[in-house]
Write an enzyme that holds these catalytic residues in place. Structure first.
Site, short mmCIF file in Angstrom:
data_model
loop_
_atom_site.label_atom_id
_atom_site.label_comp_id
_atom_site.label_asym_id
_atom_site.label_seq_id
_atom_site.Cartn_x
_atom_site.Cartn_y
_atom_site.Cartn_z
N HIS A 80 0.85 -1.19 0.00
CA HIS A 80 0.00 0.00 0.00
C HIS A 80 0.88 1.24 0.00
O HIS A 80 2.09 1.17 0.22
CB HIS A 80 -0.97 0.00 1.17
N HIS A 82 1.36 3.97 1.88
CA HIS A 82 1.65 4.82 3.03
C HIS A 82 3.13 5.15 3.10
O HIS A 82 3.97 4.42 2.57
CB HIS A 82 1.20 4.14 4.32
N ASP A 84 5.37 4.87 5.18
CA ASP A 84 6.31 3.92 5.79
C ASP A 84 6.48 2.65 4.97
O ASP A 84 7.24 1.76 5.37
CB ASP A 84 5.88 3.59 7.22
N HIS A 85 5.84 2.54 3.80
CA HIS A 85 5.93 1.33 3.00
C HIS A 85 6.45 1.54 1.57
O HIS A 85 7.20 0.73 1.07
CB HIS A 85 4.57 0.63 2.94
#
Length: 177
Positions: A80, A82, A84-85
């Protein structure tokens, strides 16, 4: 009471062998939504896939490259978009030439200025758009995309057939519901 297992032994920048086909490098971005840090997973040997390269941190990029030294990263898979990814996908592609797979972010509500995703990586654009049921293969590994909208509208999990393992991104977190 749910018995959350919060014990995990790791060192930032180090690569841990989780199973025969899975290695993990944890990003140094601890916080309320990342727990001790975002887990980046390396799948396979020789020609490998990287799942969720993580936040755009130079030291994390170097740790992933060190963990895969002598190997070829062929595919970068994003669960996904976000912050942090997915942000490290672009710099990792620039260093390796790997293909970025993912489901594009939905822009529901964007026309009227309503933001429906918190802390999103607005620059994320996969070059290979994947949907549930699609397969990404490498030598000795098979990953199947599993559509799991909920955490985000574009959330995808990845099932590793050879080890009956599921990479859930943040759809399932081991320390909270």
């Amino acid at each position: 009471m749910i018995p959350f297992v919060k014990d995990i032994t790791f060192e930032y920048g180090a690569c841990d062998q989780v199973s025969p086909l899975i290695r993990r490098v944890v990003a140094n971005n601890p916080g309320p939504f990342t727990f001790l840090g975002t887990g980046t997973y390396i799948i396979g040997k020789g020609q490998v896939a990287v799942i969720d390269p993580g936040p755009d941190l130079d030291d994390h990029l170097e740790a992933i490259l060190a963990a895969t030294a002598g190997e070829t990263i062929t595919d970068i898979l994003i669960t996904h978009h976000h912050a942090d990814h997915s942000p490290l996908a672009g710099p990792l592609k620039a260093r390796t030439g790997a293909r970025i797979h993912g489901c594009p972010p939905s822009r529901i509500g964007a026309a009227d200025g309503v933001v429906v995703e918190a802390d999103e990586d607005e620059s994320f654009r996969p070059e290979i758009v994947i949907r549930g049921g699609e397969i990404i293969r490498g030598p000795g590994w098979t990953l199947e995309a599993v559509a799991t909208p909920g955490h985000t509208l574009n959330h995808i999990c990845f099932a590793l057939h050879e080890e009956n393992a599921l990479f859930s991104g943040d759809h399932i977190m081991g320390w909270s519901t």
